[in-house]
Scaffold this active site. Sequence first.
Site, PDB file in Angstrom:
ATOM      1  N   HIS A   1     -44.322 -14.814-114.063  1.00  0.00           N
ATOM      2  CA  HIS A   1     -43.958 -15.846-115.043  1.00  0.00           C
ATOM      3  C   HIS A   1     -43.448 -15.174-116.306  1.00  0.00           C
ATOM      4  O   HIS A   1     -43.989 -14.153-116.732  1.00  0.00           O
ATOM      5  CB  HIS A   1     -45.177 -16.703-115.375  1.00  0.00           C
TER       6      HIS A   1
ATOM      7  N   GLU B   1     -52.962 -17.993-116.945  1.00  0.00           N
ATOM      8  CA  GLU B   1     -52.196 -18.771-115.959  1.00  0.00           C
ATOM      9  C   GLU B   1     -52.669 -18.519-114.524  1.00  0.00           C
ATOM     10  O   GLU B   1     -51.933 -18.783-113.567  1.00  0.00           O
ATOM     11  CB  GLU B   1     -50.698 -18.444-116.069  1.00  0.00           C
TER      12      GLU B   1
ATOM     13  N   GLU C   1     -22.946 -14.743-107.157  1.00  0.00           N
ATOM     14  CA  GLU C   1     -24.130 -14.227-106.466  1.00  0.00           C
ATOM     15  C   GLU C   1     -25.262 -15.248-106.297  1.00  0.00           C
ATOM     16  O   GLU C   1     -26.101 -15.100-105.416  1.00  0.00           O
ATOM     17  CB  GLU C   1     -24.705 -13.054-107.276  1.00  0.00           C
TER      18      GLU C   1
ATOM     19  N   HIS D   1     -40.696 -15.970-120.113  1.00  0.00           N
ATOM     20  CA  HIS D   1     -39.984 -16.924-120.961  1.00  0.00           C
ATOM     21  C   HIS D   1     -38.511 -16.536-121.047  1.00  0.00           C
ATOM     22  O   HIS D   1     -37.981 -16.309-122.136  1.00  0.00           O
ATOM     23  CB  HIS D   1     -40.644 -16.973-122.342  1.00  0.00           C
TER      24      HIS D   1
ATOM     25  N   HIS E   1     -40.521 -24.099-121.686  1.00  0.00           N
ATOM     26  CA  HIS E   1     -41.514 -23.023-121.641  1.00  0.00           C
ATOM     27  C   HIS E   1     -40.962 -21.756-120.967  1.00  0.00           C
ATOM     28  O   HIS E   1     -40.933 -20.700-121.583  1.00  0.00           O
ATOM     29  CB  HIS E   1     -42.773 -23.532-120.911  1.00  0.00           C
TER      30      HIS E   1
END
Length: 275
Positions: free
Chosen positions: A141, A118, A171, A143, A212
């Site tokens: 990144h 990525e 929050e 999942h 994703h």
Amino acid sequence: MSKENILTAPFVKEMIEATQNMYQKGWDERNGGNITYLLNEEDVEKYLDLTEVKRVIPTIFDASKLANRYFLVTGSGKYFKNVHLAPEENIGLIRVQENGKNLDLLWGLENGAVPTSELPSHFMSHIARLSVDKEHKIVMHCHATHLLAMTFTHTPCEKELTRTLWQMCTECLVVFPEGVSLLPWLIPGTNEIGEATATAMKNTRLVLWAYHGVYGSGRDMDEVFGLIETAEKAAEVYTYVQAQGGVKQTITDENLWALAEAFGVTPRENYLEKI
Ligand code: 2HA
Ligand code: ZN
């Protein structure tokens, strides 16, 4: 001049801790997830001889805007679960060459490993965030389970999704007043998803990738981990709320305005009703 052991570097320790925590949270099964951490030359110099390039790794896109910048990165195909067991195999320290087409490997990624698949999304996001925040350093990144799930069930609208998350935990508005972005399903690892992520990153530090996962960015590891953790918690609460029969009452826009004032944050324009 003798160098200190890089395994004692704060940035390496932070990377090990973050990957371990993320794995424990269940956000990074198998080789899921990736982190890139922008470093100052002075930080790196304490640990490494900057003239000693172990390997040159080509990139699939033009990273010349990040020429001569240093990054600690997770490796492609590597498991977050394993980073703490063998950091030198699972993460690495790279420098972008002047031409933006090659990376100098200075440490780690042993046995022929390469940076995260990525990297286009990460590098383009770094460029986008640096254009709006000079202190920006990290792109992460993962999942995150409930956020990922929400991309299947919630109206696919950034404003509505942001409002729902703000309403699920008090929050949230304080932690991400700019809201979240949402990208449609795209092929991971491509320049296309990189460009879309970077465009979104100019407005929000959180970007959901439909079906994703999520991207987060910010100034330090705790901030970015906490950002994703907060949004993910809201998504988890949403999941319970839906399972319990749906929302019957919620935090009102009036409440959210009062919260914004109390904490000195500016909610994304037009996301709350004018009071
Ligand atoms: O690195 O998470 O998006 C594996 C992934 C790809
Ligand atoms: Zn992923």
